[in-house]
Design a protein around this motif. Structure first.
Motif, PDB file in Angstrom:
ATOM      1  N   ARG A 130       0.843  -0.986  -0.029  1.00 52.71           N
ATOM      2  CA  ARG A 130       0.193  -0.155  -0.179  1.00 52.71           C
ATOM      3  C   ARG A 130       0.981   1.191  -0.131  1.00 52.71           C
ATOM      4  O   ARG A 130       1.476   1.623   0.979  1.00 52.71           O
ATOM      5  N   SER A 131       1.142   1.805  -1.139  1.00 57.82           N
ATOM      6  CA  SER A 131       1.892   2.781  -1.521  1.00 57.82           C
ATOM      7  C   SER A 131       1.884   3.817  -2.497  1.00 57.82           C
ATOM      8  O   SER A 131       1.131   3.385  -3.346  1.00 57.82           O
ATOM      9  N   LEU A 132       2.310   5.189  -2.113  1.00 58.20           N
ATOM     10  CA  LEU A 132       2.056   6.208  -3.320  1.00 58.20           C
ATOM     11  C   LEU A 132       3.139   6.587  -3.761  1.00 58.20           C
ATOM     12  O   LEU A 132       3.549   7.484  -4.476  1.00 58.20           O
ATOM     13  N   ASN A 133       4.115   5.775  -3.732  1.00 52.10           N
ATOM     14  CA  ASN A 133       5.572   5.929  -4.165  1.00 52.10           C
ATOM     15  C   ASN A 133       5.681   5.492  -5.595  1.00 52.10           C
ATOM     16  O   ASN A 133       5.169   4.499  -6.034  1.00 52.10           O
ATOM     17  N   VAL A 134       6.160   6.518  -6.294  1.00 49.69           N
ATOM     18  CA  VAL A 134       6.076   6.336  -7.684  1.00 49.69           C
ATOM     19  C   VAL A 134       6.948   5.243  -7.962  1.00 49.69           C
ATOM     20  O   VAL A 134       6.627   4.725  -9.316  1.00 49.69           O
ATOM     21  N   TYR A 135       7.936   4.740  -7.707  1.00 51.58           N
ATOM     22  CA  TYR A 135       8.793   3.913  -7.871  1.00 51.58           C
ATOM     23  C   TYR A 135       8.040   2.456  -7.648  1.00 51.58           C
ATOM     24  O   TYR A 135       8.822   1.274  -8.528  1.00 51.58           O
ATOM     25  N   LEU A 136       7.192   2.387  -7.037  1.00 51.14           N
ATOM     26  CA  LEU A 136       6.334   1.010  -6.918  1.00 51.14           C
ATOM     27  C   LEU A 136       5.795   0.815  -8.438  1.00 51.14           C
ATOM     28  O   LEU A 136       5.532  -0.557  -8.463  1.00 51.14           O
ATOM     29  N   TYR A 137       5.120   1.791  -9.047  1.00 48.21           N
ATOM     30  CA  TYR A 137       4.364   1.237 -10.261  1.00 48.21           C
ATOM     31  C   TYR A 137       5.113   1.355 -11.501  1.00 48.21           C
ATOM     32  O   TYR A 137       6.303   1.964 -11.615  1.00 48.21           O
ATOM     33  N   ASP A 138       5.057   0.304 -12.592  1.00 44.90           N
ATOM     34  CA  ASP A 138       5.599   0.212 -13.579  1.00 44.90           C
ATOM     35  C   ASP A 138       4.926   0.388 -14.893  1.00 44.90           C
ATOM     36  O   ASP A 138       5.368   0.318 -15.831  1.00 44.90           O
ATOM     37  N   LEU A 139       3.719   0.558 -14.812  1.00 44.47           N
ATOM     38  CA  LEU A 139       2.820   0.765 -15.925  1.00 44.47           C
ATOM     39  C   LEU A 139       2.191   2.263 -15.613  1.00 44.47           C
ATOM     40  O   LEU A 139       1.530   2.526 -14.734  1.00 44.47           O
ATOM     41  N   TRP A 140       2.370   3.045 -16.795  1.00 48.00           N
ATOM     42  CA  TRP A 140       2.076   4.483 -16.832  1.00 48.00           C
ATOM     43  C   TRP A 140       1.123   4.788 -18.226  1.00 48.00           C
ATOM     44  O   TRP A 140       1.372   4.303 -19.144  1.00 48.00           O
ATOM     45  N   GLY A 141       0.073   5.522 -17.679  1.00 51.15           N
ATOM     46  CA  GLY A 141      -0.528   6.223 -18.795  1.00 51.15           C
ATOM     47  C   GLY A 141       0.000   7.563 -19.271  1.00 51.15           C
ATOM     48  O   GLY A 141       1.117   8.017 -18.889  1.00 51.15           O
ATOM     49  N   GLN A 142      -0.458   8.283 -20.377  1.00 54.36           N
ATOM     50  CA  GLN A 142       0.132   9.604 -20.839  1.00 54.36           C
ATOM     51  C   GLN A 142      -0.444  10.730 -19.976  1.00 54.36           C
ATOM     52  O   GLN A 142       0.249  11.918 -20.293  1.00 54.36           O
ATOM     53  N   GLY A 143      -1.391  10.435 -19.492  1.00 54.90           N
ATOM     54  CA  GLY A 143      -1.973  11.535 -18.531  1.00 54.90           C
ATOM     55  C   GLY A 143      -3.218  12.501 -19.325  1.00 54.90           C
ATOM     56  O   GLY A 143      -3.323  12.531 -20.369  1.00 54.90           O
ATOM     57  N   THR A 144      -3.822  13.102 -18.364  1.00 59.32           N
ATOM     58  CA  THR A 144      -4.824  14.092 -18.833  1.00 59.32           C
ATOM     59  C   THR A 144      -4.778  15.183 -17.922  1.00 59.32           C
ATOM     60  O   THR A 144      -4.527  15.258 -16.560  1.00 59.32           O
ATOM     61  N   GLN A 145      -4.953  16.514 -18.510  1.00 62.90           N
ATOM     62  CA  GLN A 145      -4.628  17.687 -17.700  1.00 62.90           C
ATOM     63  C   GLN A 145      -5.961  18.227 -17.168  1.00 62.90           C
ATOM     64  O   GLN A 145      -6.948  18.181 -17.715  1.00 62.90           O
ATOM     65  N   ILE A 146      -5.751  18.737 -15.893  1.00 65.59           N
ATOM     66  CA  ILE A 146      -6.473  19.428 -15.243  1.00 65.59           C
ATOM     67  C   ILE A 146      -5.814  20.743 -14.799  1.00 65.59           C
ATOM     68  O   ILE A 146      -4.780  21.112 -14.417  1.00 65.59           O
ATOM     69  N   THR A 147      -6.874  22.040 -15.080  1.00 66.79           N
ATOM     70  CA  THR A 147      -6.502  23.219 -14.844  1.00 66.79           C
ATOM     71  C   THR A 147      -7.584  23.827 -13.934  1.00 66.79           C
ATOM     72  O   THR A 147      -8.663  23.890 -14.247  1.00 66.79           O
ATOM     73  N   VAL A 148      -7.207  24.441 -12.975  1.00 70.43           N
ATOM     74  CA  VAL A 148      -8.114  24.998 -11.960  1.00 70.43           C
ATOM     75  C   VAL A 148      -7.973  26.389 -11.740  1.00 70.43           C
ATOM     76  O   VAL A 148      -6.651  26.842 -11.465  1.00 70.43           O
ATOM     77  N   SER A 149      -8.917  27.315 -12.231  1.00 67.91           N
ATOM     78  CA  SER A 149      -8.649  28.725 -12.211  1.00 67.91           C
ATOM     79  C   SER A 149      -9.141  29.327 -10.741  1.00 67.91           C
ATOM     80  O   SER A 149     -10.303  28.786 -10.305  1.00 67.91           O
ATOM     81  N   SER A 150      -8.563  30.348 -10.517  1.00 66.71           N
ATOM     82  CA  SER A 150      -9.071  31.114  -9.391  1.00 66.71           C
ATOM     83  C   SER A 150      -9.886  31.934  -9.536  1.00 66.71           C
ATOM     84  O   SER A 150     -10.442  32.329 -10.808  1.00 66.71           O
TER      85      SER A 150
END
Length: 123
Positions: free
Chosen positions: A103-123
């Motif tokens: 049970r970890s959020l350490n990036v080095y545990l994970y070996d499969l990755w997606g390309q990502g999706t952008q989120i922008t929050v404006s004030s």
């Protein structure tokens, strides 16, 4: 293979839901799926993760505002983002690790990755 969708732009206090279709993992696990955020001030920050037993963990910065869930039948993991803040902006990446009970959020545990999706929050 992991494919994210659902990002976009929203104002402070708003909500979004991002999804990640995961292929190649056994439905019954063991596995852990995670959401990470890349921003100008952090290369890759663990946000939330969930395993095949539905056990989830969260970063302190998002606990109580974000919710991770999964649809095992559709092999999809979701991240519901509520009460968004400008500092939540970034590229949200989905990640996976097969055959683990860690049970970890350490990036080095994970070996499969997606390309990502952008989120922008404006004030």
């Amino acid at each position: 293979q992991l494919t994210e969708s659902g990002g976009g732009s929203v104002q402070t206090g708003g909500s979004l839901r991002v999804s990640c279709i995961v292929s190649g993992l056994p439905q019954n696990g063991p596995y852990r799926l995670g959401w990470f955020r890349r921003s100008p001030w952090k290369e890759r920050e663990g946000i939330a993760s969930i395993d095949n037993y539905e056990s989830s963990i969260y970063a302190d910065s998002v606990r109580g505002r974000f919710t991770i869930s999964q649809d095992k039948a559709k092999v999809t993991v979701f991240l519901q983002l509520d009460r968004l803040k400008p500092e939540d902006s970034g590229m949200y990446l989905c990640a996976a690790k097969e055959n683990t009970a860690i049970r970890s959020l350490n990036v080095y545990l994970y070996d499969l990755w997606g390309q990502g999706t952008q989120i922008t929050v404006s004030s």
